[in-house]
Scaffold this motif. Structure first.
Motif: not given
Length: 140
Positions: A31-39
């Motif tokens: 989930d490290a990339q959940v911010f730039p990729q989704y949120i």
């Protein structure tokens, strides 16, 4: 709710989303990339919303989102480094056996150094991506 027609609902959704995300303590390294990729992609339209209350809520949430995204990245980076150096999760009874095995494996350290360098490169790349997104929002 972030795409609701009522500006109050959008504003409150943004505030609640940033607050709830900041409360998360445990998550998988994936989930490290959940911010730039989704949120960040789901909330970015709010910066140009015609309603002032929505833009204010978004602006107030930028710092919380940025700090939370950085925390996710830092924790995932630390986990990857730990797993690389320790060759996976360590159980108490294997600590001594690994210590003695390391004395015999000198090539292990060169592969760990190479892998650690690659992990640092990924971290720097993802950190730069986060910084660029937040900088675009702040400048807008």
């Amino acid at each position: 709710m972030l795409h609701d027609t009522d500006a109050n609902v959008q504003a409150m959704s943004m505030t609640v989303l940033s607050s709830v995300l900041a409360l998360i303590e445990h998550f998988p390294p994936s989930d490290a990339q959940v911010f730039p990729q989704y949120i960040f992609k789901k909330v970015s339209h709010l910066i140009n919303d015609p309603a002032l209350i929505v833009r204010v809520a978004f602006t107030e949430s930028i710092a919380i989102l940025a700090e939370t995204a950085l925390r996710f990245l830092d924790i995932c980076h630390a986990i990857k480094l730990y797993e690389t150096v320790e060759e996976g999760p360590v159980e108490e009874e294997t600590i001594l056996s690994r210590h003695f095995q390391r004395e015999e494996k000198t090539d292990h350290y060169s592969s760990v150094n190479t892998t650690t360098a690659l992990i640092h490169n990924d971290y720097d790349k993802y950190l730069l991506e986060l910084q660029e997104i937040v900088a675009r929002w702040v400048i807008s």
